[in-house]
Design a protein around this motif. Structure first.
Motif, PDB file in Angstrom:
ATOM      1  N   LYS A  65      -0.873   7.458   2.590  1.00 18.71           N
ATOM      2  CA  LYS A  65      -1.916   8.432   2.252  1.00 18.71           C
ATOM      3  C   LYS A  65      -1.318   9.720   1.695  1.00 18.71           C
ATOM      4  CE  LYS A  65      -5.189   6.560   5.504  1.00 18.71           C
ATOM      5  NZ  LYS A  65      -5.925   6.714   6.738  1.00 18.71           N
ATOM      6  N   ASN A  66      -0.150  10.097   2.214  1.00 26.47           N
ATOM      7  CA  ASN A  66       0.528  11.294   1.727  1.00 26.47           C
ATOM      8  C   ASN A  66       1.256  10.931   0.433  1.00 26.47           C
ATOM      9  OD1 ASN A  66       2.239  13.418   1.190  1.00 26.47           O
ATOM     10  ND2 ASN A  66       2.765  13.778   3.328  1.00 26.47           N
ATOM     11  N   GLU A  67       0.810  11.450  -0.677  1.00 26.44           N
ATOM     12  CA  GLU A  67       1.344  11.068  -1.989  1.00 26.44           C
ATOM     13  C   GLU A  67       2.787  11.513  -2.209  1.00 26.44           C
ATOM     14  OE1 GLU A  67      -1.298  12.102  -5.163  1.00 26.44           O
ATOM     15  OE2 GLU A  67      -3.032  11.305  -4.109  1.00 26.44           O
ATOM     16  N   GLN A 104       0.814  -1.210   0.000  1.00 21.38           N
ATOM     17  CA  GLN A 104       0.000   0.000   0.000  1.00 21.38           C
ATOM     18  C   GLN A 104       0.850   1.264   0.000  1.00 21.38           C
ATOM     19  OE1 GLN A 104      -2.234  -0.895   3.567  1.00 21.38           O
ATOM     20  NE2 GLN A 104      -3.909  -1.755   2.375  1.00 21.38           N
TER      21      GLN A 104
END
Length: 130
Positions: A76-78, A73
């Motif tokens: 969340k922080n791209e 995965q």
């Protein structure tokens, strides 16, 4: 006057470009650093392997049809390029626990493309879980 007897440190800095940075935290999350993920071939998921005699965790790139494959995965922080594999069930099944976030000192990718993580050679990189 104090006479100083300096001893020069003979070891240079780590070559971070060649090091595979991979960690395991107390929640059972394996975090693969961006450079390690690139060298691993950027798979979308991996099958977890265990070698009990030498205590190695292995991650083998897997196709989307493998039922036992775990997703790698993105955070969340791209802005971050590392990947997270949530392996708590695997760790519990093999009795693998760590008191804090630990880095694998000798992580490598073997000739079969498996990311090999030796459990006996780790260093603390995070705070102990309270």
């Amino acid at each position: 006057m104090i006479v100083k007897r300096w001893e020069e440190f003979q070891v240079g800095p780590k070559d971070v470009s060649s090091e595979l940075h991979v960690t395991l935290n107390p929640k059972g999350e394996i975090v693969i650093g961006a450079a390690a993920f690139e060298r691993f071939g950027r798979p979308g998921q991996a099958v977890l392997l265990y070698e009990p005699e030498h205590k190695f965790i292995g991650l083998a790139p897997a196709s989307t049809v493998a039922k036992n494959a775990y997703p790698l995965q993105a955070p969340k922080n791209e802005k971050h390029r590392h990947r997270i594999l949530r392996a708590s069930r695997f760790c519990k099944a093999h009795g693998i626990t760590v008191p804090a976030t630990m880095a694998f000192n000798k992580a490598e990718i073997d000739e079969e493309g498996v990311l090999v993580l030796p459990l006996q050679n780790m260093r603390v990189v995070g705070k102990k879980k309270e």
